[in-house]
Design a protein around this motif. Sequence first.
Motif, PDB file in Angstrom:
ATOM      1  N   CYS A  96      -1.113  -7.072  -4.499  1.00  0.00           N
ATOM      2  CA  CYS A  96      -1.702  -7.820  -3.376  1.00  0.00           C
ATOM      3  C   CYS A  96      -2.959  -8.583  -3.771  1.00  0.00           C
ATOM      4  O   CYS A  96      -3.265  -9.630  -3.183  1.00  0.00           O
ATOM      5  N   SER A 152      -8.090 -11.089   0.789  1.00  0.00           N
ATOM      6  CA  SER A 152      -7.342  -9.840   0.781  1.00  0.00           C
ATOM      7  C   SER A 152      -6.943  -9.395   2.185  1.00  0.00           C
ATOM      8  O   SER A 152      -5.843  -8.864   2.379  1.00  0.00           O
ATOM      9  N   ASP A 156      -3.150  -8.849   3.063  1.00  0.00           N
ATOM     10  CA  ASP A 156      -2.750  -7.502   3.477  1.00  0.00           C
ATOM     11  C   ASP A 156      -2.080  -7.508   4.849  1.00  0.00           C
ATOM     12  O   ASP A 156      -1.116  -6.780   5.087  1.00  0.00           O
ATOM     13  N   LEU A 187      -2.341   1.070   4.341  1.00  0.00           N
ATOM     14  CA  LEU A 187      -2.656  -0.355   4.337  1.00  0.00           C
ATOM     15  C   LEU A 187      -3.410  -0.734   5.613  1.00  0.00           C
ATOM     16  O   LEU A 187      -4.349  -1.536   5.574  1.00  0.00           O
TER      17      LEU A 187
END
Length: 214
Positions: A96, A152, A156, A187
Amino acid sequence: MEDTILLVDDSPYIVDGLVALLKRKGFTPIATHGGDEALTVLKTMKPDLILLDIMMEPMDGWETLDRIKANPETKDLPVLMFSAKKITPEEAQEHCLNIEDFVSKPVNPSQLLDSIKRIFERRKDVKAEAGAAKDSGLDACLIDEYSALRKSIEVDKNLLVVLKNASGMNNAGREVPADDIASIKKLEEKIATDEQRLKVINEKFPKTEGTATQ
């Protein structure tokens, strides 16, 4: 100046279709038909975005991605992954940080174009915000952390949707494997933590029109 997009897929049919789509939308597509060919092209040109398929032979997309990011000359190039293969929680966690987004096949043209637009807009906004913060004297490490968090969190969140769809947890009555539930929860917790940290950093930034708010 038109944005250049490097296409990497071992299916000529898919590559030809994407080339036609991107040309119609004003981009300059560069077609390659596998990881090795893409890496060769990257020795002589630096695209604005790489659109990279996962399921390729003999070098798959993840290996191609690792080699792109391991090269100092190409490590900062944004990469948008796409594939008919269901991405696993392990793959999401491992990769990721190195991708800008993930789009599932069969590629929906509107979804793909929206993702490309988001990537370019986010990178433009973050660059402007980082420049203003640098001019104001904000610590460089804090600026780098802010830029990384902006990317991110968005990546995500997109991967979270992909993982939930792949697990089937949105299907009533379907039993979801415990490992999938644990990965999704992990997550979600990471996103919440990153959003809180971004909010703290954002308060230190000089306020501009494009500055993110949480």
